[in-house]
Structures are given as structure tokens and as C-alpha cells.
Design a protein around this motif. Structure first.
Motif, short mmCIF file in Angstrom:
data_model
loop_
_atom_site.label_atom_id
_atom_site.label_comp_id
_atom_site.label_asym_id
_atom_site.label_seq_id
_atom_site.Cartn_x
_atom_site.Cartn_y
_atom_site.Cartn_z
N SER A 1 29.29 31.40 -16.71
CA SER A 1 29.08 32.31 -15.59
C SER A 1 30.42 32.57 -14.90
N ILE A 2 30.53 33.69 -14.25
CA ILE A 2 31.81 34.15 -13.72
C ILE A 2 32.42 33.16 -12.74
N GLY A 3 31.60 32.45 -11.97
CA GLY A 3 32.13 31.51 -10.99
C GLY A 3 32.96 30.42 -11.61
N LEU B 1 27.20 36.99 -12.52
CA LEU B 1 27.53 37.67 -13.77
C LEU B 1 27.71 36.62 -14.85
N PHE B 2 26.95 36.76 -15.94
CA PHE B 2 27.12 35.87 -17.08
C PHE B 2 28.10 36.50 -18.07
N VAL B 3 29.01 35.68 -18.55
CA VAL B 3 30.11 36.14 -19.40
C VAL B 3 29.91 35.56 -20.80
N HIS B 4 29.71 36.44 -21.77
CA HIS B 4 29.41 36.04 -23.14
C HIS B 4 30.52 36.48 -24.09
N LEU C 1 28.85 41.21 -20.88
CA LEU C 1 28.57 40.81 -19.51
C LEU C 1 27.12 41.12 -19.18
N ALA C 2 26.46 40.23 -18.48
CA ALA C 2 25.07 40.45 -18.09
C ALA C 2 24.90 40.08 -16.63
N ALA C 3 24.54 41.06 -15.83
CA ALA C 3 24.28 40.81 -14.41
C ALA C 3 22.92 40.16 -14.25
N SER C 4 22.87 39.16 -13.39
CA SER C 4 21.61 38.48 -13.10
C SER C 4 21.40 38.49 -11.60
#
Length: 213
Positions: free
Chosen positions: A93-95, A59-62, A41-44
Motif C-alpha cells: 500500500s502507498i503508505g 492506494l494499493f500498489v501492484h 494501482l487500485a484505489a480502495s
């Protein structure tokens, strides 16, 4: 003054740890999803159109296939320090994983940082983690997720990831055919990304030739 990014990074640590995600570099978290697969997970936080000390967070979900990405980095001759988790195989992305899938961002201020972090942790638990588990359980889903990851497929990293993943799944000829198709699609291009792809393809061919048959 504390920035919106700093607010979000600090607020996320505790709720993410509480649901089993390990804090890494600022704003990054990892968790084992299945053998050979790591969730990342990477917060942007975007602050260009936000007031000082605030920002718009997502939040990007990898998903990272752990026996694929080191090879991809080698074939790309990447010098980027990824810490063993930042180069990943698929990203969204989380959305887009939530019940009404769309791009989503949250306003982060000193007052909203904690509730936003709690909401993102809940979305991770309820939507992102199950999504990653479904991917890791089905190699075909992983392949489609890689191909759908626009930020990855926009460079030589994307086709290389697809080819190496196919090789790891016992389908090296299919991986090479995918690269040949990619090279054909960029045959008239001379930009740096196209040159990177051609150089990567040469190294990939040698790597594939060394695989046991």
C-alpha cells in the motif's frame, strides 16, 4: 448521493493521467514499468465507519509480471475476470512506500477529494513508481516482494506465482522445490485453500514438465 468511493474514483482520473497512468476499471490504473512488467494501482475506499457520502481512501500498489500471471490464472483455473491487469504478482500500500512507512488512509469528502487525489498522484510519482522500477530491475527483489505480499501468499496464488516466476527466470527446479516446501507446510490441513494448493501443484508439475530444457 455520491459515495466516497465514487468521489475518489472521479477525482483520481485527471491527476493520474497527468503523470502517465492509464485509467482502467473504476479506481484502477496501469502503466508499463519495464519489459514484461506492468504497474497497477487500485484505489480502495472504506466507508463502514465514515459518514454517508464520505470514506477513508488508500492506494494499493501492484507489480504484474505479464508472462507470469496468465500462467498462474491457468494453473489456478481462475474464472475471475481480471481484464489483463487485476491479477498481480506483488502488492503493497502507498503508505508503506512513503518516507515514514506505515499504513495510511485519507478522509475523502466532497471538499477533500481533489486535494487527496492530488496528494496520492504525487505519492505515486515520487514513491510508488520509483519503487516499482526498482523491483522490475531486480528479479530477486520481485521474488521477495511476492513472498512479502500477505494478501497474495494467503492463497494458492502466492506459491504458484513464486514457482512460475522462478521458472520464467530459468530456475524451474527451484520453483518446484518451493512448492514442495509449501505443500509440506500445509500437509495436515484440509481446508479449501489447502486443497486448492494441492490441485494447483499437480497442474504446475505438468506445466513445468512441458518447458524446454
Amino acid at each position: 448521493m455520491t459515495t466516497g468511493r465514487q468521489l475518489m474514483e472521479q477525482a483520481l482520473r485527471e491527476p493520474m493521467q497527468a503523470i502517465g497512468w492509464r485509467p482502467r476499471a473504476a479506481g484502477w490504473f496501469t502503466r508499463s514499468i519495464a519489459p514484461e512488467y506492468t504497474g497497477v494501482l487500485a484505489a480502495s475506499v472504506a466507508s463502514r465507519y465514515a459518514a454517508a457520502g464520505t470514506g477513508h481512501a488508500t492506494l494499493f500498489v501492484h507489480l504484474r509480471r505479464d508472462d507470469v500471471q496468465p500462467v498462474v490464472r491457468e494453473l489456478l483455473q481462475s474464472t475471475y475476470q481480471d481484464g489483463g491487469y487485476r491479477s498481480t504478482s506483488a502488492v503493497t500500500s502507498i503508505g508503506y512506500l512513503m518516507p515514514a512507512p506505515t499504513w495510511r488512509s485519507w478522509l475523502v469528502t466532497p471538499e477533500t477529494a481533489a486535494p487527496v487525489a492530488a496528494e496520492l498522484a504525487a505519492a505515486t510519482r515520487d514513491h510508488a513508481q520509483p519503487y516499482l522500477e526498482r523491483l522490475a530491475a531486480d528479479p530477486e527483489r520481485v521474488l521477495q516482494a511476492v513472498k512479502s505480499s500477505g494478501t497474495i501468499m494467503a492463497s494458492a496464488a502466492g506459491p504458484c506465482t513464486v514457482a512460475v516466476l522462478l521458472a520464467r527466470l530459468g530456475r524451474p527446479d527451484e520453483g518446484w522445490a518451493f512448492i514442495q516446501q509449501h505443500l509440506s507446510s500445509i500437509s495436515s490441513r484440509t481446508d479449501p485453500a489447502a486443497q486448492d494448493s494441492r490441485q494447483m501443484a499437480d497442474r504446475l508439475r505438468h506445466w513445468l514438465d512441458r518447458l524446454p530444457r
